[in-house]
Design a protein around this motif. Sequence first.
Motif, PDB file in Angstrom:
ATOM      1  N   ILE A 136       0.842  -1.196   0.000  1.00 14.52           N
ATOM      2  CA  ILE A 136       0.000   0.000   0.000  1.00 14.52           C
ATOM      3  C   ILE A 136       0.881   1.251   0.000  1.00 14.52           C
ATOM      4  O   ILE A 136       0.677   2.176  -0.793  1.00 14.52           O
ATOM      5  CB  ILE A 136      -0.947   0.007   1.215  1.00 14.52           C
ATOM      6  CG1 ILE A 136      -2.047  -1.052   1.034  1.00 14.52           C
ATOM      7  CG2 ILE A 136      -1.559   1.388   1.431  1.00 14.52           C
ATOM      8  CD1 ILE A 136      -2.911  -1.258   2.270  1.00 14.52           C
ATOM      9  N   ALA A 137       1.888   1.265   0.859  1.00 14.96           N
ATOM     10  CA  ALA A 137       2.783   2.424   0.939  1.00 14.96           C
ATOM     11  C   ALA A 137       3.556   2.621  -0.357  1.00 14.96           C
ATOM     12  O   ALA A 137       3.684   3.746  -0.853  1.00 14.96           O
ATOM     13  CB  ALA A 137       3.743   2.266   2.116  1.00 14.96           C
ATOM     14  N   ALA A 138       4.066   1.524  -0.924  1.00 11.46           N
ATOM     15  CA  ALA A 138       4.822   1.625  -2.179  1.00 11.46           C
ATOM     16  C   ALA A 138       3.933   2.109  -3.315  1.00 11.46           C
ATOM     17  O   ALA A 138       4.352   2.935  -4.143  1.00 11.46           O
ATOM     18  CB  ALA A 138       5.437   0.271  -2.523  1.00 11.46           C
ATOM     19  N   TYR A 139       2.701   1.600  -3.366  1.00 10.27           N
ATOM     20  CA  TYR A 139       1.780   2.019  -4.427  1.00 10.27           C
ATOM     21  C   TYR A 139       1.443   3.501  -4.292  1.00 10.27           C
ATOM     22  O   TYR A 139       1.459   4.243  -5.279  1.00 10.27           O
ATOM     23  CB  TYR A 139       0.514   1.164  -4.365  1.00 10.27           C
ATOM     24  CG  TYR A 139      -0.456   1.409  -5.498  1.00 10.27           C
ATOM     25  CD1 TYR A 139      -0.020   1.527  -6.816  1.00 10.27           C
ATOM     26  CD2 TYR A 139      -1.820   1.515  -5.255  1.00 10.27           C
ATOM     27  CE1 TYR A 139      -0.901   1.748  -7.853  1.00 10.27           C
ATOM     28  CE2 TYR A 139      -2.721   1.720  -6.282  1.00 10.27           C
ATOM     29  CZ  TYR A 139      -2.253   1.850  -7.575  1.00 10.27           C
ATOM     30  OH  TYR A 139      -3.144   2.064  -8.602  1.00 10.27           O
ATOM     31  N   ALA A 140       1.196   3.946  -3.077  1.00 12.37           N
ATOM     32  CA  ALA A 140       0.903   5.366  -2.858  1.00 12.37           C
ATOM     33  C   ALA A 140       2.090   6.238  -3.263  1.00 12.37           C
ATOM     34  O   ALA A 140       1.936   7.256  -3.936  1.00 12.37           O
ATOM     35  CB  ALA A 140       0.526   5.606  -1.396  1.00 12.37           C
ATOM     36  N   ARG A 141       3.309   5.813  -2.867  1.00 13.87           N
ATOM     37  CA  ARG A 141       4.515   6.599  -3.206  1.00 13.87           C
ATOM     38  C   ARG A 141       4.798   6.616  -4.700  1.00 13.87           C
ATOM     39  O   ARG A 141       5.472   7.525  -5.189  1.00 13.87           O
ATOM     40  CB  ARG A 141       5.731   6.046  -2.456  1.00 13.87           C
ATOM     41  CG  ARG A 141       5.757   6.380  -0.971  1.00 13.87           C
ATOM     42  CD  ARG A 141       7.135   6.094  -0.362  1.00 13.87           C
ATOM     43  NE  ARG A 141       7.625   4.755  -0.676  1.00 13.87           N
ATOM     44  CZ  ARG A 141       7.394   3.665   0.051  1.00 13.87           C
ATOM     45  NH1 ARG A 141       6.680   3.739   1.157  1.00 13.87           N
ATOM     46  NH2 ARG A 141       7.901   2.502  -0.311  1.00 13.87           N
ATOM     47  N   SER A 142       4.309   5.629  -5.432  1.00 15.29           N
ATOM     48  CA  SER A 142       4.543   5.603  -6.885  1.00 15.29           C
ATOM     49  C   SER A 142       3.894   6.795  -7.580  1.00 15.29           C
ATOM     50  O   SER A 142       4.281   7.162  -8.688  1.00 15.29           O
ATOM     51  CB  SER A 142       3.990   4.312  -7.497  1.00 15.29           C
ATOM     52  OG  SER A 142       2.561   4.376  -7.626  1.00 15.29           O
ATOM     53  N   GLY A 143       2.898   7.395  -6.933  1.00 12.98           N
ATOM     54  CA  GLY A 143       2.198   8.534  -7.530  1.00 12.98           C
ATOM     55  C   GLY A 143       1.062   8.141  -8.450  1.00 12.98           C
ATOM     56  O   GLY A 143       0.189   8.952  -8.748  1.00 12.98           O
ATOM     57  N   GLU A 144       1.049   6.897  -8.888  1.00 14.31           N
ATOM     58  CA  GLU A 144       0.050   6.476  -9.878  1.00 14.31           C
ATOM     59  C   GLU A 144      -1.399   6.690  -9.427  1.00 14.31           C
ATOM     60  O   GLU A 144      -2.220   7.175 -10.210  1.00 14.31           O
ATOM     61  CB  GLU A 144       0.272   4.996 -10.222  1.00 14.31           C
ATOM     62  CG  GLU A 144      -0.693   4.452 -11.250  1.00 14.31           C
ATOM     63  CD  GLU A 144      -0.460   2.968 -11.485  1.00 14.31           C
ATOM     64  OE1 GLU A 144       0.482   2.642 -12.226  1.00 14.31           O
ATOM     65  OE2 GLU A 144      -1.219   2.155 -10.927  1.00 14.31           O
ATOM     66  N   PRO A 145      -1.761   6.333  -8.185  1.00 14.98           N
ATOM     67  CA  PRO A 145      -3.179   6.420  -7.821  1.00 14.98           C
ATOM     68  C   PRO A 145      -3.643   7.782  -7.304  1.00 14.98           C
ATOM     69  O   PRO A 145      -4.812   7.948  -6.996  1.00 14.98           O
ATOM     70  CB  PRO A 145      -3.311   5.364  -6.723  1.00 14.98           C
ATOM     71  CG  PRO A 145      -1.984   5.372  -6.049  1.00 14.98           C
ATOM     72  CD  PRO A 145      -0.971   5.661  -7.145  1.00 14.98           C
ATOM     73  N   LEU A 146      -2.752   8.755  -7.216  1.00 12.59           N
ATOM     74  CA  LEU A 146      -3.096  10.019  -6.550  1.00 12.59           C
ATOM     75  C   LEU A 146      -4.207  10.782  -7.257  1.00 12.59           C
ATOM     76  O   LEU A 146      -5.009  11.468  -6.622  1.00 12.59           O
ATOM     77  CB  LEU A 146      -1.863  10.916  -6.413  1.00 12.59           C
ATOM     78  CG  LEU A 146      -0.668  10.344  -5.652  1.00 12.59           C
ATOM     79  CD1 LEU A 146       0.381  11.424  -5.438  1.00 12.59           C
ATOM     80  CD2 LEU A 146      -1.076   9.704  -4.342  1.00 12.59           C
ATOM     81  N   GLU A 147      -4.264  10.686  -8.579  1.00 15.18           N
ATOM     82  CA  GLU A 147      -5.280  11.419  -9.346  1.00 15.18           C
ATOM     83  C   GLU A 147      -6.280  10.471  -9.990  1.00 15.18           C
ATOM     84  O   GLU A 147      -6.835  10.758 -11.053  1.00 15.18           O
ATOM     85  CB  GLU A 147      -4.600  12.302 -10.402  1.00 15.18           C
ATOM     86  CG  GLU A 147      -3.673  13.355  -9.817  1.00 15.18           C
ATOM     87  CD  GLU A 147      -4.370  14.267  -8.804  1.00 15.18           C
ATOM     88  OE1 GLU A 147      -5.518  14.686  -9.063  1.00 15.18           O
ATOM     89  OE2 GLU A 147      -3.771  14.556  -7.748  1.00 15.18           O
ATOM     90  N   CYS A 148      -6.525   9.340  -9.330  1.00 17.01           N
ATOM     91  CA  CYS A 148      -7.452   8.332  -9.849  1.00 17.01           C
ATOM     92  C   CYS A 148      -8.621   8.160  -8.888  1.00 17.01           C
ATOM     93  O   CYS A 148      -8.421   8.088  -7.670  1.00 17.01           O
ATOM     94  CB  CYS A 148      -6.748   6.986 -10.017  1.00 17.01           C
ATOM     95  SG  CYS A 148      -5.421   7.019 -11.223  1.00 17.01           S
ATOM     96  N   ALA A 149      -9.813   8.077  -9.454  1.00 13.26           N
ATOM     97  CA  ALA A 149     -10.998   7.828  -8.636  1.00 13.26           C
ATOM     98  C   ALA A 149     -10.819   6.519  -7.882  1.00 13.26           C
ATOM     99  O   ALA A 149     -10.424   5.507  -8.457  1.00 13.26           O
ATOM    100  CB  ALA A 149     -12.237   7.759  -9.513  1.00 13.26           C
TER     101      ALA A 149
END
Length: 197
Positions: A136-149
Amino acid sequence: MRLVLASASPSRRMILEAAGVEPVTHPADVDEEAIQASLAGAPPADVVAALAAAKAEVVAPSYPSDVVVGCDSMLLLDGQLQGKPHTVEATVERWRAQAGKTAELLTGHCIIHGEQRVVETRRTTVSFAEASENDIAAYARSGEPLECAGAFTLEALGGWFIDRIEGDPSSVIGLSLPLLRRALYGFGLDASSFWTR
Protein backbone atom coordinates in the motif's frame (compact mmCIF):
# COMPACT_ATOMS: atom_id res chain seq x y z
CA MET A 1 -15.86 14.77 -37.73
CA ARG A 2 -13.75 14.33 -34.63
CA LEU A 3 -14.15 12.85 -31.18
CA VAL A 4 -13.40 15.41 -28.49
CA LEU A 5 -12.46 14.24 -25.00
CA ALA A 6 -13.43 16.81 -22.36
CA SER A 7 -10.80 15.45 -20.01
CA ALA A 8 -7.08 15.54 -19.27
CA SER A 9 -7.17 11.89 -18.15
CA PRO A 10 -4.32 9.90 -19.71
CA SER A 11 -6.26 6.68 -19.02
CA ARG A 12 -9.30 7.85 -21.00
CA ARG A 13 -7.09 8.98 -23.85
CA MET A 14 -5.29 5.60 -23.76
CA ILE A 15 -8.61 3.73 -24.07
CA LEU A 16 -9.54 5.70 -27.18
CA GLU A 17 -6.09 5.45 -28.75
CA ALA A 18 -6.01 1.67 -28.18
CA ALA A 19 -9.41 1.55 -29.87
CA GLY A 20 -8.08 3.32 -32.97
CA VAL A 21 -9.23 6.87 -32.19
CA GLU A 22 -6.95 9.90 -31.94
CA PRO A 23 -9.15 12.22 -29.86
CA VAL A 24 -8.96 15.96 -29.60
CA THR A 25 -8.23 16.61 -25.94
CA HIS A 26 -9.94 19.65 -24.44
CA PRO A 27 -9.96 19.41 -20.62
CA ALA A 28 -13.05 20.97 -19.08
CA ASP A 29 -12.71 23.54 -16.32
CA VAL A 30 -15.62 22.98 -13.93
CA ASP A 31 -16.01 23.40 -10.18
CA GLU A 32 -16.49 19.78 -9.22
CA GLU A 33 -16.80 20.50 -5.50
CA ALA A 34 -19.59 23.04 -6.09
CA ILE A 35 -21.47 20.61 -8.33
CA GLN A 36 -21.18 17.87 -5.71
CA ALA A 37 -22.30 20.24 -2.96
CA SER A 38 -25.34 21.27 -4.99
CA LEU A 39 -26.30 17.59 -5.28
CA ALA A 40 -25.93 16.67 -1.60
CA GLY A 41 -28.25 13.76 -0.89
CA ALA A 42 -28.71 12.86 -4.56
CA PRO A 43 -28.18 9.24 -5.67
CA PRO A 44 -24.45 8.59 -6.32
CA ALA A 45 -25.08 7.68 -9.98
CA ASP A 46 -26.74 11.07 -10.51
CA VAL A 47 -23.76 12.89 -9.00
CA VAL A 48 -21.20 11.34 -11.37
CA ALA A 49 -23.58 11.83 -14.33
CA ALA A 50 -23.96 15.51 -13.45
CA LEU A 51 -20.18 15.95 -13.23
CA ALA A 52 -19.75 14.29 -16.63
CA ALA A 53 -22.51 16.44 -18.13
CA ALA A 54 -20.98 19.64 -16.75
CA LYS A 55 -17.66 18.80 -18.40
CA ALA A 56 -19.17 17.94 -21.78
CA GLU A 57 -21.48 20.98 -21.77
CA VAL A 58 -18.61 23.39 -21.12
CA VAL A 59 -16.60 22.02 -24.05
CA ALA A 60 -19.35 21.20 -26.59
CA PRO A 61 -20.02 24.77 -27.83
CA SER A 62 -16.46 24.91 -29.19
CA TYR A 63 -17.06 21.78 -31.30
CA PRO A 64 -20.57 22.05 -32.79
CA SER A 65 -19.96 19.47 -35.54
CA ASP A 66 -17.99 16.95 -33.51
CA VAL A 67 -18.79 14.37 -30.82
CA VAL A 68 -17.86 15.55 -27.32
CA VAL A 69 -17.37 13.05 -24.50
CA GLY A 70 -17.34 14.07 -20.85
CA CYS A 71 -16.73 11.53 -18.07
CA ASP A 72 -16.34 11.39 -14.34
CA SER A 73 -15.56 8.42 -12.11
CA MET A 74 -15.98 7.91 -8.37
CA LEU A 75 -15.80 4.89 -6.11
CA LEU A 76 -18.84 4.04 -3.99
CA LEU A 77 -17.41 2.44 -0.85
CA ASP A 78 -19.52 1.76 2.23
CA GLY A 79 -22.20 4.11 0.89
CA GLN A 80 -19.80 7.04 0.41
CA LEU A 81 -18.52 8.44 -2.88
CA GLN A 82 -14.72 8.61 -3.05
CA GLY A 83 -12.95 10.78 -5.58
CA LYS A 84 -9.25 11.32 -6.17
CA PRO A 85 -7.06 11.15 -3.06
CA HIS A 86 -4.47 13.71 -4.34
CA THR A 87 -1.85 12.93 -1.66
CA VAL A 88 0.23 9.93 -0.63
CA GLU A 89 -1.19 10.09 2.89
CA ALA A 90 -4.80 10.13 1.71
CA THR A 91 -4.06 7.25 -0.68
CA VAL A 92 -2.67 5.12 2.15
CA GLU A 93 -5.75 5.84 4.29
CA ARG A 94 -8.08 4.99 1.38
CA TRP A 95 -6.33 1.69 0.77
CA ARG A 96 -6.43 0.77 4.44
CA ALA A 97 -10.21 1.35 4.26
CA GLN A 98 -10.86 -0.50 1.01
CA ALA A 99 -8.37 -3.41 1.12
CA GLY A 100 -10.25 -6.70 1.15
CA LYS A 101 -13.58 -5.01 0.37
CA THR A 102 -15.88 -4.87 -2.63
CA ALA A 103 -17.06 -1.51 -3.94
CA GLU A 104 -18.71 -0.04 -7.03
CA LEU A 105 -16.84 2.14 -9.48
CA LEU A 106 -19.35 4.58 -10.99
CA THR A 107 -18.42 6.25 -14.26
CA GLY A 108 -20.73 8.98 -15.53
CA HIS A 109 -20.75 9.72 -19.24
CA CYS A 110 -22.18 12.60 -21.24
CA ILE A 111 -21.85 12.29 -25.01
CA ILE A 112 -22.99 15.25 -27.10
CA HIS A 113 -23.38 15.57 -30.88
CA GLY A 114 -25.12 18.79 -31.89
CA GLU A 115 -28.52 18.78 -30.20
CA GLN A 116 -28.30 15.08 -29.36
CA ARG A 117 -27.00 13.80 -26.06
CA VAL A 118 -26.65 10.63 -24.04
CA VAL A 119 -26.12 10.83 -20.26
CA GLU A 120 -25.59 7.56 -18.44
CA THR A 121 -23.68 6.10 -15.51
CA ARG A 122 -22.00 2.70 -15.69
CA ARG A 123 -21.53 0.63 -12.54
CA THR A 124 -18.76 -1.93 -12.19
CA THR A 125 -18.11 -4.00 -9.08
CA VAL A 126 -14.47 -3.99 -7.94
CA SER A 127 -13.04 -6.46 -5.40
CA PHE A 128 -9.90 -5.12 -3.75
CA ALA A 129 -7.10 -7.38 -2.55
CA GLU A 130 -5.92 -7.65 1.03
CA ALA A 131 -2.82 -5.67 0.11
CA SER A 132 0.09 -5.59 2.57
CA GLU A 133 1.03 -2.37 4.36
CA ASN A 134 4.34 -2.30 2.46
CA ASP A 135 2.58 -2.65 -0.89
CA ILE A 136 0.00 0.00 0.00
CA ALA A 137 2.78 2.42 0.94
CA ALA A 138 4.82 1.62 -2.18
CA TYR A 139 1.78 2.02 -4.43
CA ALA A 140 0.90 5.37 -2.86
CA ARG A 141 4.51 6.60 -3.21
CA SER A 142 4.54 5.60 -6.88
CA GLY A 143 2.20 8.53 -7.53
CA GLU A 144 0.05 6.48 -9.88
CA PRO A 145 -3.18 6.42 -7.82
CA LEU A 146 -3.10 10.02 -6.55
CA GLU A 147 -5.28 11.42 -9.35
CA CYS A 148 -7.45 8.33 -9.85
CA ALA A 149 -11.00 7.83 -8.64
CA GLY A 150 -10.93 5.34 -5.80
CA ALA A 151 -7.14 5.61 -5.50
CA PHE A 152 -6.48 2.80 -7.96
CA THR A 153 -5.84 1.92 -11.57
CA LEU A 154 -6.77 -1.32 -13.26
CA GLU A 155 -4.36 -1.13 -16.17
CA ALA A 156 -1.01 -0.49 -14.46
CA LEU A 157 0.53 -1.00 -10.99
CA GLY A 158 -2.91 -1.06 -9.41
CA GLY A 159 -3.71 -4.25 -11.31
CA TRP A 160 -1.69 -6.13 -8.69
CA PHE A 161 -4.29 -5.27 -6.07
CA ILE A 162 -7.60 -5.86 -7.87
CA ASP A 163 -8.83 -9.41 -7.34
CA ARG A 164 -11.91 -9.22 -9.55
CA ILE A 165 -14.18 -6.89 -11.47
CA GLU A 166 -17.72 -7.54 -12.59
CA GLY A 167 -18.84 -5.33 -15.44
CA ASP A 168 -17.25 -3.20 -18.13
CA PRO A 169 -13.42 -3.09 -17.81
CA SER A 170 -13.06 0.03 -19.98
CA SER A 171 -15.51 1.86 -17.71
CA VAL A 172 -13.27 1.10 -14.72
CA ILE A 173 -10.34 2.63 -16.59
CA GLY A 174 -12.47 5.71 -17.21
CA LEU A 175 -14.59 5.50 -20.36
CA SER A 176 -17.02 2.79 -21.47
CA LEU A 177 -16.42 1.85 -25.11
CA PRO A 178 -19.69 -0.15 -25.28
CA LEU A 179 -21.66 2.87 -24.04
CA LEU A 180 -19.85 5.18 -26.47
CA ARG A 181 -20.53 2.81 -29.37
CA ARG A 182 -24.25 2.68 -28.55
CA ALA A 183 -24.40 6.47 -28.28
CA LEU A 184 -22.73 6.87 -31.67
CA TYR A 185 -25.20 4.43 -33.21
CA GLY A 186 -28.02 6.42 -31.64
CA PHE A 187 -26.65 9.53 -33.36
CA GLY A 188 -26.58 7.67 -36.68
CA LEU A 189 -22.77 7.39 -36.65
CA ASP A 190 -20.41 4.43 -36.96
CA ALA A 191 -17.61 3.81 -34.48
CA SER A 192 -15.27 2.95 -37.35
CA SER A 193 -15.67 6.42 -38.86
CA PHE A 194 -13.53 7.74 -35.99
CA TRP A 195 -10.73 5.24 -36.46
CA THR A 196 -7.41 6.67 -37.60
CA ARG A 197 -5.79 3.28 -38.27
